[in-house]
Design a protein around this motif. Structure first.
Motif, mmCIF file in Angstrom:
data_model
loop_
_atom_site.group_PDB
_atom_site.id
_atom_site.type_symbol
_atom_site.label_atom_id
_atom_site.label_comp_id
_atom_site.label_asym_id
_atom_site.label_seq_id
_atom_site.Cartn_x
_atom_site.Cartn_y
_atom_site.Cartn_z
ATOM 1 N N VAL A 162 31.731 -12.967 7.711
ATOM 2 C CA VAL A 162 31.538 -11.555 8.056
ATOM 3 C C VAL A 162 30.514 -11.431 9.165
ATOM 4 O O VAL A 162 30.517 -10.464 9.931
ATOM 5 N N LEU A 163 29.639 -12.439 9.254
ATOM 6 C CA LEU A 163 28.597 -12.432 10.274
ATOM 7 C C LEU A 163 28.304 -13.866 10.704
ATOM 8 O O LEU A 163 28.204 -14.767 9.877
ATOM 9 N N GLN A 164 28.196 -14.064 12.009
ATOM 10 C CA GLN A 164 27.660 -15.297 12.571
ATOM 11 C C GLN A 164 26.340 -14.946 13.254
ATOM 12 O O GLN A 164 26.285 -14.007 14.046
ATOM 13 N N CYS A 165 25.287 -15.674 12.936
ATOM 14 C CA CYS A 165 23.998 -15.456 13.580
ATOM 15 C C CYS A 165 23.633 -16.690 14.389
ATOM 16 O O CYS A 165 23.513 -17.789 13.826
ATOM 17 N N SER A 166 23.466 -16.527 15.669
ATOM 18 C CA SER A 166 23.072 -17.609 16.554
ATOM 19 C C SER A 166 21.574 -17.475 16.827
ATOM 20 O O SER A 166 21.116 -16.443 17.328
ATOM 21 N N LEU A 167 20.814 -18.513 16.469
ATOM 22 C CA LEU A 167 19.357 -18.446 16.505
ATOM 23 C C LEU A 167 18.842 -18.940 17.859
ATOM 24 O O LEU A 167 18.830 -20.138 18.128
ATOM 25 N N HIS A 168 18.409 -18.008 18.672
ATOM 26 C CA HIS A 168 17.918 -18.320 20.008
ATOM 27 C C HIS A 168 16.442 -17.954 20.123
ATOM 28 O O HIS A 168 15.915 -17.163 19.337
ATOM 29 N N SER A 169 15.799 -18.519 21.128
ATOM 30 C CA SER A 169 14.458 -18.067 21.491
ATOM 31 C C SER A 169 14.355 -18.045 23.004
ATOM 32 O O SER A 169 15.037 -18.798 23.699
ATOM 33 N N VAL A 170 13.513 -17.152 23.496
ATOM 34 C CA VAL A 170 13.303 -17.013 24.932
ATOM 35 C C VAL A 170 11.907 -17.526 25.242
ATOM 36 O O VAL A 170 10.974 -17.342 24.452
ATOM 37 N N ASP A 171 11.762 -18.187 26.383
ATOM 38 C CA ASP A 171 10.448 -18.746 26.698
ATOM 39 C C ASP A 171 9.381 -17.658 26.784
ATOM 40 O O ASP A 171 8.270 -17.832 26.284
ATOM 41 N N ALA A 172 9.682 -16.521 27.403
ATOM 42 C CA ALA A 172 8.702 -15.447 27.526
ATOM 43 C C ALA A 172 9.401 -14.098 27.538
ATOM 44 O O ALA A 172 10.511 -13.966 28.037
ATOM 45 N N GLY A 173 8.740 -13.097 26.981
ATOM 46 C CA GLY A 173 9.301 -11.752 26.949
ATOM 47 C C GLY A 173 9.039 -11.093 25.616
ATOM 48 O O GLY A 173 7.990 -11.285 24.988
ATOM 49 N N GLY A 174 10.028 -10.318 25.154
ATOM 50 C CA GLY A 174 9.974 -9.702 23.836
ATOM 51 C C GLY A 174 11.143 -10.194 23.009
ATOM 52 O O GLY A 174 11.776 -11.202 23.333
ATOM 53 N N THR A 175 11.448 -9.474 21.940
ATOM 54 C CA THR A 175 12.557 -9.846 21.069
ATOM 55 C C THR A 175 13.711 -8.868 21.252
ATOM 56 O O THR A 175 13.500 -7.686 21.521
ATOM 57 N N TRP A 176 14.928 -9.375 21.127
ATOM 58 C CA TRP A 176 16.099 -8.511 21.208
ATOM 59 C C TRP A 176 17.262 -9.159 20.465
ATOM 60 O O TRP A 176 17.214 -10.327 20.081
ATOM 61 N N VAL A 177 18.322 -8.374 20.271
ATOM 62 C CA VAL A 177 19.528 -8.831 19.584
ATOM 63 C C VAL A 177 20.731 -8.460 20.434
ATOM 64 O O VAL A 177 20.829 -7.330 20.929
ATOM 65 N N GLN A 178 21.642 -9.416 20.605
ATOM 66 C CA GLN A 178 22.929 -9.142 21.244
ATOM 67 C C GLN A 178 24.015 -9.206 20.167
ATOM 68 O O GLN A 178 24.009 -10.108 19.330
ATOM 69 N N LEU A 179 24.931 -8.249 20.213
ATOM 70 C CA LEU A 179 25.988 -8.146 19.219
ATOM 71 C C LEU A 179 27.350 -8.142 19.891
ATOM 72 O O LEU A 179 27.510 -7.539 20.958
ATOM 73 N N THR A 180 28.317 -8.792 19.262
ATOM 74 C CA THR A 180 29.675 -8.720 19.791
ATOM 75 C C THR A 180 30.377 -7.440 19.356
ATOM 76 O O THR A 180 31.433 -7.105 19.887
ATOM 77 N N ARG A 181 29.796 -6.727 18.409
ATOM 78 C CA ARG A 181 30.275 -5.415 17.982
ATOM 79 C C ARG A 181 29.098 -4.701 17.334
ATOM 80 O O ARG A 181 28.199 -5.350 16.801
ATOM 81 N N GLY A 182 29.085 -3.402 17.363
ATOM 82 C CA GLY A 182 27.959 -2.666 16.821
ATOM 83 C C GLY A 182 27.729 -2.923 15.342
ATOM 84 O O GLY A 182 28.676 -3.122 14.576
#
Length: 434
Positions: A162-182
């Motif tokens: 029902v959900l796939q979560c891909s665990l990423h990190s960014v070197d610098a910035g803030g936090t955010w989430v990208q979704l393939t659907r709302g």
């Protein structure tokens, strides 16, 4: 846990979990990497619905291993405070490291970022990210068939999550989430999780520059017929592993947390001169790329061949127009007239949005320089030492400028893990309610 875990440490911890909770946990091999390394999946719980978690999809983003273990232990302990973590309701299937070959190239990254050594200088000297065609989640877009990608596609087809979560990190910035659907309902708990650990929510991001942005830090993939995709190179994103759960009604959440937080990641004030800033950043990434490439050209004759050297392949890829591609990807923003009302409405043109693009402009040459310094250090040719000294001086200046310009602040590893864990659980709760 105050440092990142190596792949070996994550694997050993998973084995101990299976020993502690033999009725709840199973560990199995779901594939083999190009170099023969195992791709392992830890399953926790016995619920009919599945949540699939993918750790270490990028080899230079090390937080996911610790997050994977935190999630596994929470479910194995029988945490029923949330329906999502009730092992009788949901099975959590956790890929411990999707790119073990890339992680091997980043060996030493965990030690390099351990306190008190967490500096950009040490990070970029140890970090490795393969070319796009060798990144398991992204390779299908490039027309490349990797066994790592196949292992993940097969797991998705078997589990129908029902959900796939891909665990990423960014070197610098803030936090955010990208979704393939709302995922209605995710924005509030996501924001609360970020606030609880003092990490800013990123307003505007290069990774989803033209995606829909229904809430701060939440980005939703546009419809298939839309031209609004990632900043560059994502026209065929539907072929990626991210979109595979959609065949079964599932959704993917890409959860990004920063290693270093920037002081302006959540600054929604209109940038005083966004067009001027974008022109400056375009010049910054191009000039930095030119300087690294100039050193690379002098060293070509005594570096290992690309077929034998993943870092050399990355340098060839970046030298072949990648810096221009990055700069050109935000040129549509430049066409917005100065003083346009969109300056105040679009997160891309706020102080936060411009700072997110500055991160990209500064990190691209640093990624290449760190890899080239590694190759020069290992080279036998007498010219290598001279070139290493020349590039090392640039590298040090760039790291200092990066840290000072964006006021970087290290985010402790436990806070990164807590934020990512809570966001994944909140996403699972929202997906189960659908």
């Amino acid at each position: 846990m105050h440092r990142y875990l190596t792949v070996a440490e994550v694997t050993e911890s998973a084995r101990r979990l299976v020993s502690r909770f033999p009725g709840a946990c199973r560990l199995r091999r779901i594939g083999t990497s190009r170099a023969g390394r195992p791709i392992l999946m830890l399953s926790v719980g016995h619920g009919q619905r599945h949540v699939l978690v993918v750790a270490r999809p990028h080899s230079d983003e090390p937080v996911g291993g610790a997050t994977a273990l935190a999630l596994a232990e929470r479910v194995a302990d029988g945490d029923r405070r949330s329906r999502a973590t009730d092992p009788d309701t949901v099975t959590w299937d956790i890929v411990l490291c999707l790119d073990p070959d890339g992680a091997a190239q980043s060996e030493g990254l965990e030690a390099a970022t351990a306190a008190p050594g967490h500096t950009l200088d040490r990070y970029y000297r140890a970090a490795f990210r393969p070319v796009a065609a060798e990144q398991p989640e992204w390779a299908p877009i490039e027309g490349r068939r990797l066994p790592e990608s196949r292992a993940l596609f097969d797991a998705i087809d078997e589990l129908r999550p029902v959900l796939q979560c891909s665990l990423h990190s960014v070197d610098a910035g803030g936090t955010w989430v990208q979704l393939t659907r709302g995922l209605p309902g995710l924005a509030a708990p996501f924001r609360a999780s970020a606030t609880s650990v003092g990490v800013p929510v990123q307003h505007g991001t290069y990774d989803a520059l033209y995606w829909e942005n229904p809430a701060p830090g939440i980005h939703v993939l546009p419809p298939p017929d839309s031209t609004a995709r990632l900043a560059a190179g994502s026209e065929n994103i539907g072929l990626s592993t991210w979109c595979a759960p959609q065949r079964y009604g599932g959704v993917t959440a890409i959860v990004e947390v920063p290693l270093w937080a920037t002081g302006t990641a959540d600054d929604l004030s209109p940038h005083p001169d966004p067009a001027g800033a974008l022109r400056e950043l375009s010049g910054l990434v191009r000039e930095g790329g030119r300087q690294v490439t100039a050193v690379f050209e002098k060293a070509r004759g005594f570096l290992p061949p690309a077929g034998d050297s993943p870092p050399r392949r990355v340098l060839e890829w970046m030298a072949d127009g990648l810096y221009d591609l990055v700069a050109e990807s935000w040129e549509p923003l430049l066409r917005q007239p100065d003083g346009d009302s969109g300056t105040t409405a679009s997160p891309r043109l706020t102080t936060a949005g411009i700072s997110a693009l500055e991160v990209v402009a500064r990190r691209q040459p640093l990624r290449a320089a760190g890899l080239l310094l590694r190759l020069l250090r290992a080279a036998d040719d007498p010219a290598a030492a001279v070139l290493h000294h020349e590039l090392d001086e640039l590298f040090t200046i760039w790291c200092t400028d990066f840290e000072q310009s964006l006021r970087l602040r290290w985010v402790p590893v436990p806070d990164q893990v807590a934020l990512q864990t809570r966001t994944v659980v909140a996403a699972a709760e929202c997906a189960l309610r659908r």
